[in-house]
Structure formats: structure tokens, C-alpha cells
Design an enzyme around this catalytic site. Structure first.
Site: not given
Length: 326
Positions: A91, A154, A180, A185, A209, A237
Site C-alpha cells: 500500500t 471491491y 493481509y 480498504r 497481518k 509491518i
């Protein structure tokens, strides 16, 4: 502590050897403590370093082309400051704005620049499983040491879809995979039972994560690293480490050494800076911070925009108070 193969343990004896993926270590109290090591509960050869993995910001030219010379400079700085691993094309590295060709090229460049001194973990997740597989295979061919695979975004796949997604990626690579999970997001959340199922059934998924279970846990929130390590996380991270790598490394190392007071002090002192680094969507503030520090990492790629003047002032003040900006 030393590794079964006679190789030095990076937690005990300095930096790890070049071939992380062959390294296995019993470590102190029977717990694994090497950079690529078996999970304490299962005989897994692959994992990612205990400590801090730094999400690499993407330096760019004014025309938005990747600045590879600056990328090499920043990786050198991070390694010199004691970073434990480099996360590339995540990201913070503006991976969503990279073309497929650029994505592969950036990963290859990071591997070449790191020169096996620290592991390089490549972002390869996608909302298309075939694309994720392609990027994973490209990363493996380039010499990456591990994969950070975000959940599909999405299209909001089901929990069964997540199991299939990570299973299909894992079938196409020998690299260790970090799942992740960032629902804010992606609109997709890995539930605890799903994470447990994937870890049980997919041999080279080794960490996650921001989740829990019998699997290596990394903090993805710079503001709560020490609290998460206190309940079992093995590192972070980090975005914060883009601007203060030695501090973040020192915090994690202090915790691992049993010096909780120092670790907590470093965490608390950074809170105003961390807040400023997330005052706008990542990586907008951290790229502004690096430019303020004279690192000259360039502009953001569209559709990301430059930081507002008001938030930039708050960020600069926080950086001055923290001692990383004159």
C-alpha cells in the site's frame, strides 16, 4: 541459540545469512527466532523476520515514473538503520497505481538493491486470482523471499472464496505467504475461523497481518505495536519506519530483549508523529514526510493528491517535536 544447520541466528548473532529459506532455528526456550524459520507449533520452514518489516514508499519522478536511483538510496538507508525486512509494492508503495510491468520491475529492483542482506517481501495480491498468481510467480522469479497477499478488493468474495484464493496462490509458489487483512480498504474481512482453516490446510501460508490464531501475527497499526506484541505479535509491518527506521527497530528489539519500559517509551513518544502520518490516507503523509526530510521521493501518482496545507503543517510540527526535522 543457533540454527540447526549451523547458521547464525539473526536475533542472537547479527544479520542473517543470504539463504533465508533454508534457515531453521530452535532459538531460546524452543521458540523460533531466525529470519526465515519454522513456526513454533508446526514444522514450517518458511516465515518472515521477527521485528520490523518496513513498507517501502515508492519514489517517483515529476512525470510519475519510478525513480529507481532513489529507491536504491532509500533501501540502503533502511538497511543501514537496522531494518529487518523490506516490503515492496504494498500500500505504501502505491502498488495500486503500478502497471503489471512496473510492479514486476519494482520488485526485481528491490531484490537486486537489497543484495540478500535482508528479506524482501513482495506485494502480489489482487482482486483477480489469476493476476495475483502472475505477480506472485514474477516475484519468485525475481528472487523475492516472501509474498504479502492482500485479500481481493471491491468484489467482496465470500469466506470460501478467500480459502480458494489463498490456496490457488499457494499452489503456484514455494514462497512463504503473509495474508493481509485490511477490510477498511478492501471491503473483505478474513474471519478468524477462515484464517485458521487456511493456515491448517495451506502449508506455505505462514503469517497474517492484523489477525489472530496459531499463526505468526504482525501489527499493521503503528500506534499499537507494543500492545500487540504483548499479546503475541512478533513485529510490525510499518509505515512509521519509513521516517524513523532505527526507532522502530529499537522498539521491537527492546521488547524482544525483555526491556518493556524502553519499548513502551519509544511507542508513547511516537504517538503524535504516528497520528500525523495517518491524518490523511496512507501513503500521502509519509511521502510528504520523506520529502520534508530531504529524501526527495517525488510526487504521488494519480488519483492520490498532495497533502493539504493544514495537515502538512501538523505533520511538520510533529516531525520537529520528534527530532527528525529541523
Amino acid at each position: 541459540a543457533s540454527c540447526a544447520g549451523g547458521l547464525p541466528c539473526s536475533r542472537c548473532c547479527g544479520r542473517p545469512p543470504a539463504d533465508y529459506r533454508l534457515q531453521r532455528c530452535a532459538g531460546r526456550d524452543g521458540l523460533s527466532q531466525c529470519d526465515f524459520r519454522p513456526h513454533p507449533h508446526r514444522d514450517r520452514t518458511f516465515s518472515v523476520s521477527e521485528g520490523r518489516a518496513r513498507k517501502r514508499s515508492l519514489p517517483s519522478e515529476e512525470n510519475e515514473e519510478v525513480n529507481y536511483e532513489k529507491l536504491q538510496e532509500l533501501i540502503e538507508w533502511q538497511i543501514d538503520q537496522g531494518t529487518d525486512a523490506i516490503i515492496i509494492a504494498g500500500t505504501t508503495g502505491e502498488s495500486s497505481t503500478l502497471t503489471m510491468e512496473e510492479h514486476s520491475k519494482v520488485i526485481k529492483a528491490a531484490v537486486e538493491f537489497a543484495k540478500h542482506r535482508v528479506p524482501v517481501v513482495a506485494g502480489s495480491g489482487s482482486n483477480c486470482t489469476r493476476e495475483a498468481i502472475y505477480l506472485t510467480q514474477e516475484a519468485e522469479e525475481a528472487g523475492a523471499d516472501g509474498i504479502l497477499a492482500v485479500t481481493p478488493y471491491y468484489n467482496k468474495c465470500t469466506q470460501g472464496g478467500l480459502v480458494r484464493y489463498y490456496s490457488e496462490i499457494a499452489e503456484c509458489t514455494k514462497l512463504p505467504i503473509i495474508m493481509y487483512n485490511v477490510p477498511g480498504r478492501t471491503g473483505c474481512n478474513i474471519l478468524p475461523e477462515t484464517a485458521a482453516k487456511i493456515f491448517k490446510e495451506v502449508e506455505n501460508v505462514v503469517a497474517i497481518k492484523e489477525a489472530t490464531g496459531r499463526i505468526d501475527l504482525y501489527s499493521g497499526e503503528d500506534g499499537i505495536v507494543v500492545p500487540l506484541m504483548a499479546i503475541g505479535a512478533i513485529g510490525v509491518i510499518s509505515v512509521w519506519s519509513n521516517v524513523a527506521p532505527a526507532k522502530v527497530h529499537g522498539m521491537c528489539q527492546s521488547f524482544f530483549n525483555g526491556d518493556l519500559q524502553t519499548a513502551m517509551k519509544i511507542q508513547r513518544e511516537a504517538q503524535p508523529l504516528v497520528s500525523a502520518l495517518f491524518s490523511e490516507v496512507n501513503p500521502i503523509p509519509v511521502k510528504k514526510a520523506l520529502n520534508l526530510m530531504g529524501r526527495e521521493v517525488g510526487t504521488l501518482r494519480s488519483p492520490l493528491t498532495e497533502m493539504t496545507d493544514a495537515n502538512a503543517t501538523v505533520l511538520a510540527d510533529a516531525m520537529k517535536a520528534y527530532g527528525i526535522l529541523d
